[in-house]
Structure formats: structure tokens, C-alpha cells
Design a protein around this motif. Structure first.
Motif, PDB file in Angstrom:
ATOM      1  N   LEU A 186       0.821  -1.212   0.000  1.00  0.00           N
ATOM      2  CA  LEU A 186       0.000   0.000   0.000  1.00  0.00           C
ATOM      3  C   LEU A 186       0.851   1.257   0.000  1.00  0.00           C
ATOM      4  CD1 LEU A 186      -3.093   0.470  -0.005  1.00  0.00           C
ATOM      5  CD2 LEU A 186      -2.375  -1.888   0.370  1.00  0.00           C
ATOM      6  N   ASN A 187       1.969   1.245   0.712  1.00  0.00           N
ATOM      7  CA  ASN A 187       2.848   2.419   0.689  1.00  0.00           C
ATOM      8  C   ASN A 187       3.360   2.682  -0.728  1.00  0.00           C
ATOM      9  OD1 ASN A 187       2.709   3.196   3.399  1.00  0.00           O
ATOM     10  ND2 ASN A 187       4.319   1.774   3.999  1.00  0.00           N
ATOM     11  N   ASP A 188       3.579   1.626  -1.493  1.00  0.00           N
ATOM     12  CA  ASP A 188       4.012   1.797  -2.880  1.00  0.00           C
ATOM     13  C   ASP A 188       2.918   2.457  -3.712  1.00  0.00           C
ATOM     14  OD1 ASP A 188       6.638  -0.230  -3.267  1.00  0.00           O
ATOM     15  OD2 ASP A 188       5.258  -0.836  -1.694  1.00  0.00           O
ATOM     16  N   THR A 189       1.678   2.011  -3.517  1.00  0.00           N
ATOM     17  CA  THR A 189       0.585   2.524  -4.351  1.00  0.00           C
ATOM     18  C   THR A 189       0.294   3.989  -4.071  1.00  0.00           C
ATOM     19  OG1 THR A 189      -1.199   1.903  -2.817  1.00  0.00           O
ATOM     20  CG2 THR A 189      -0.464   0.218  -4.382  1.00  0.00           C
ATOM     21  N   LEU A 190       0.680   4.486  -2.889  1.00  0.00           N
ATOM     22  CA  LEU A 190       0.411   5.877  -2.535  1.00  0.00           C
ATOM     23  C   LEU A 190       1.463   6.833  -3.076  1.00  0.00           C
ATOM     24  CD1 LEU A 190      -0.740   5.436   1.180  1.00  0.00           C
ATOM     25  CD2 LEU A 190      -2.175   5.864  -0.823  1.00  0.00           C
ATOM     26  N   ARG A 191       2.469   6.327  -3.739  1.00  0.00           N
ATOM     27  CA  ARG A 191       3.479   7.196  -4.330  1.00  0.00           C
ATOM     28  C   ARG A 191       3.090   7.556  -5.759  1.00  0.00           C
ATOM     29  NH1 ARG A 191       5.546   5.442   0.009  1.00  0.00           N
ATOM     30  NH2 ARG A 191       7.524   6.169   0.882  1.00  0.00           N
ATOM     31  N   PRO A 192       3.349   8.815  -6.167  1.00  0.00           N
ATOM     32  CA  PRO A 192       2.944   9.233  -7.520  1.00  0.00           C
ATOM     33  C   PRO A 192       3.499   8.337  -8.617  1.00  0.00           C
ATOM     34  CG  PRO A 192       3.579  11.131  -6.205  1.00  0.00           C
ATOM     35  CD  PRO A 192       3.939   9.917  -5.395  1.00  0.00           C
ATOM     36  N   ARG A 193       4.752   7.943  -8.460  1.00  0.00           N
ATOM     37  CA  ARG A 193       5.358   7.046  -9.439  1.00  0.00           C
ATOM     38  C   ARG A 193       5.443   5.656  -8.836  1.00  0.00           C
ATOM     39  NH1 ARG A 193      10.440  10.722 -11.723  1.00  0.00           N
ATOM     40  NH2 ARG A 193       9.168  12.453 -12.535  1.00  0.00           N
ATOM     41  N   CYS A 194       4.588   4.782  -9.275  1.00  0.00           N
ATOM     42  CA  CYS A 194       4.513   3.428  -8.726  1.00  0.00           C
ATOM     43  C   CYS A 194       4.515   2.429  -9.864  1.00  0.00           C
ATOM     44  CB  CYS A 194       3.257   3.266  -7.878  1.00  0.00           C
ATOM     45  SG  CYS A 194       2.988   1.582  -7.285  1.00  0.00           S
ATOM     46  N   ASP A 195       5.490   1.539  -9.881  1.00  0.00           N
ATOM     47  CA  ASP A 195       5.573   0.474 -10.873  1.00  0.00           C
ATOM     48  C   ASP A 195       4.780  -0.720 -10.337  1.00  0.00           C
ATOM     49  OD1 ASP A 195       6.205  -1.607 -12.557  1.00  0.00           O
ATOM     50  OD2 ASP A 195       8.368  -1.201 -12.589  1.00  0.00           O
ATOM     51  N   MET A 196       3.510  -0.806 -10.731  1.00  0.00           N
ATOM     52  CA  MET A 196       2.659  -1.862 -10.197  1.00  0.00           C
ATOM     53  C   MET A 196       3.144  -3.242 -10.605  1.00  0.00           C
ATOM     54  SD  MET A 196       0.481  -0.561  -8.159  1.00  0.00           S
ATOM     55  CE  MET A 196      -0.604  -1.971  -7.928  1.00  0.00           C
ATOM     56  N   GLY A 197       3.779  -3.358 -11.770  1.00  0.00           N
ATOM     57  CA  GLY A 197       4.332  -4.646 -12.166  1.00  0.00           C
ATOM     58  C   GLY A 197       5.385  -5.123 -11.173  1.00  0.00           C
ATOM     59  N   ARG A 198       6.233  -4.201 -10.732  1.00  0.00           N
ATOM     60  CA  ARG A 198       7.257  -4.553  -9.740  1.00  0.00           C
ATOM     61  C   ARG A 198       6.618  -4.901  -8.402  1.00  0.00           C
ATOM     62  NH1 ARG A 198      10.389  -1.915  -5.835  1.00  0.00           N
ATOM     63  NH2 ARG A 198      12.479  -2.834  -5.578  1.00  0.00           N
ATOM     64  N   VAL A 199       5.597  -4.142  -8.001  1.00  0.00           N
ATOM     65  CA  VAL A 199       4.901  -4.441  -6.755  1.00  0.00           C
ATOM     66  C   VAL A 199       4.309  -5.846  -6.797  1.00  0.00           C
ATOM     67  CG1 VAL A 199       2.942  -3.807  -5.285  1.00  0.00           C
ATOM     68  CG2 VAL A 199       4.412  -2.025  -6.245  1.00  0.00           C
ATOM     69  N   HIS A 200       3.688  -6.187  -7.908  1.00  0.00           N
ATOM     70  CA  HIS A 200       3.093  -7.524  -8.045  1.00  0.00           C
ATOM     71  C   HIS A 200       4.155  -8.603  -7.951  1.00  0.00           C
ATOM     72  CE1 HIS A 200      -0.608  -5.828 -10.392  1.00  0.00           C
ATOM     73  NE2 HIS A 200      -0.588  -5.469  -9.130  1.00  0.00           N
ATOM     74  N   ALA A 201       5.280  -8.392  -8.622  1.00  0.00           N
ATOM     75  CA  ALA A 201       6.343  -9.403  -8.629  1.00  0.00           C
ATOM     76  C   ALA A 201       6.908  -9.609  -7.223  1.00  0.00           C
ATOM     77  CB  ALA A 201       7.448  -8.991  -9.594  1.00  0.00           C
TER      78      ALA A 201
END
Length: 267
Positions: free
Chosen positions: A85-100
Motif C-alpha cells: 500500500l505504501n508503494d501505491t500511494l506514491r505518484p510514481r509506482c511500478d505496479m508490475g514490480r509491486v506484483h512481482a
């Protein structure tokens, strides 16, 4: 077949949500849903052991690097994992990296515990939630897919309307109040197959609408005390958890009413 609900150990992995921020204990430390859950499990099971590795501000990459190997080595009955969730709250978020990275965490933890608990995290109703809702829901789709593949339990907090009520959120608008944490503990307790003590989804009583002036005053106070410092940390690459160790780094026996005996830490 009846589910085995004799849980002897719990390890909690994650960020400020799992550390328990905005749920203060009498000694000034933070309690939170994971400690509340451990309190109840300790009453139920003599010799119950508990570790909480979560640290505020951690991104999913830090959780995977710093907490997941420790949690996997502990081989607890129950491991809870909440991150991303902390990743998703950043303006620049690489969701592919978060998923991996989330997938890596689940793959490493699932074989080492009896029950891996994942969550759809709650979100406070308001404009910030609306902005980041698509990313959160994308993350939850990934959580469901991973749970299905690895036999993990998913506790859906996001789908419970009451946990979006602003009255269950602290003044920083990022962390649940004590009542919010208490309800999350009950939700996880029930998810583990333990007897319900209440309906944690019960809405709060209707609130009197706040006037325009009161809302503006609250918004200004929030911006000055919380939003400004948060933006400052983002701009300088700092985190609220920099330099902080986990509050319970070792899987040790947890005394009944452990909330009164936990070590103090900075707030």
C-alpha cells in the motif's frame, strides 16, 4: 472436516498498519490489530509465541528483503503479510514490480507456515482514496490470485464499509484508531476459524454533519501537521521508519495481557 484452530505461534509482517500506528498503549508504544490478536491467542493457548517484524513506512521491496527471510525461518503456525500500500500511494509506482515482489513474498512464506493470511487493506473514504482506488483494487486482484494458488487466507477489510468511516481513522488520515484496530483483530480472528465475539462490520451510529468551517479547520490542521511532513519525506527520500527496528523481532513466548508488558519504542 472441522478446521484445526489450535494456533501456537504468530508472525506479523508489513508496515505501519501491522506495526499498529495510531493505536496507543498506556506506555506510549503502539499496540495495533496484530498485538490485539496475539493477546487473544495467548489467552487461548499456553506457551503461545509471537513476533511482529512490521515497521512503519516500509515499501514492499523492503518488506521482502528485510522481513520475509526472518519470518520464513521462524516457521510459525500463522504468518500475516500486508504490504504494497505504501508503494501505491506514491505518484510514481511500478505496479508490475509491486506484483512481482508480493508474489515473491507469498512464494517464500506459504511453504513455511500452516496458515498464511493476506488482506485487502481498508481505505478511508475521501478524495485521496478515490485517487488511489484503482491501484489498490489492482493490488487486491493480485492478492486473490496469489491466495488461490498458494492456499492462503484472505481477510477482506476493504469490502467492509465501516472501515472506510473517517471516524475510525486517526487525524493523519492514514492509520486506523484503536477501535479500527480492534475490529481488524476480530476480522482476522474470525478468518482463522475462531468463534466470533461480535460482528466487526457493524456500522457506527449516524454522525451529525460537520459544518463547512469545522471541515476547513480540520483540513488545515491535517495539512500542517501531517500532509506537509509526509510530502517532505517523499521529496527527500526519507521514511518515518528509517532506523527503527521491529518492536518484536524474535518469536518468543507472549504473556497473557502482553499489551501491558511490551517494550516501549519511539512513536
Amino acid at each position: 472436516m472441522q478446521k484445526n484452530t489450535d494456533y501456537t505461534s504468530l508472525v506479523a509482517v508489513g508496515d505501519s498498519f501491522t506495526e499498529g500506528m495510531s493505536d496507543p498503549a498506556p506506555d506510549g508504544s503502539y499496540r495495533g490489530w496484530a498485538d490485539r490478536l496475539a493477546d487473544r491467542l495467548a489467552v487461548r493457548t499456553p506457551g503461545f509465541r509471537y513476533a511482529n517484524l512490521a515497521v512503519r513506512g516500509k515499501l514492499i521491496g523492503q518488506i521482502v528483503a528485510e522481513q520475509v527471510p526472518l519470518a520464513a525461518a521462524m516457521r510459525a503456525d500463522v504468518v500475516t503479510l500486508v504490504g504494497g500500500l505504501n508503494d501505491t500511494l506514491r505518484p510514481r509506482c511500478d505496479m508490475g514490480r509491486v506484483h512481482a515482489l508480493l508474489e515473491e513474498a507469498v512464494e517464500r512464506l506459504a511453504p513455511t507456515c500452516r496458515t498464511l493470511v493476506l488482506m485487502h487493506s481498508p481505505g478511508r473514504d475521501g478524495p485521496v482514496m478515490q485517487r488511489f482506488r484503482p491501484r489498490m483494487e489492482e493490488l487486491f486482484v493480485q492478492v486473490d490470485a496469489l491466495a488461490a494458488r498458494h492456499g492462503a487466507l484472505v481477510v477482506d477489510l476493504y469490502g467492509a464499509g465501516v472501515l472506510g468511516d473517517p471516524r475510525l481513522w486517526d487525524a493523519d488520515r492514514l492509520h486506523l484508531t484503536a477501535e479500527g484496530h480492534r475490529r481488524v483483530a476480530e476480522a482476522v480472528w474470525q478468518g482463522l476459524g475462531l468463534p466470533a465475539e461480535e460482528d466487526w462490520r457493524t456500522p457506527l451510529p449516524p454522525a451529525a454533519p460537520a459544518g463547512w468551517a469545522a471541515r476547513r479547520t480540520d483540513d488545515l490542521r491535517f495539512a500542517r501537521r501531517h500532509l506537509g511532513p509526509w510530502i517532505g519525506r517523499r521529496l527527500t527520500g526519507r521514511s518515518s521508519g528509517d532506523g527503527l527496528p521491529p518492536k518484536r523481532p524474535d518469536l518468543l513466548a507472549y504473556p497473557v495481557d502482553g499489551a501491558a508488558q511490551r517494550p516501549a519504542r519511539p512513536s
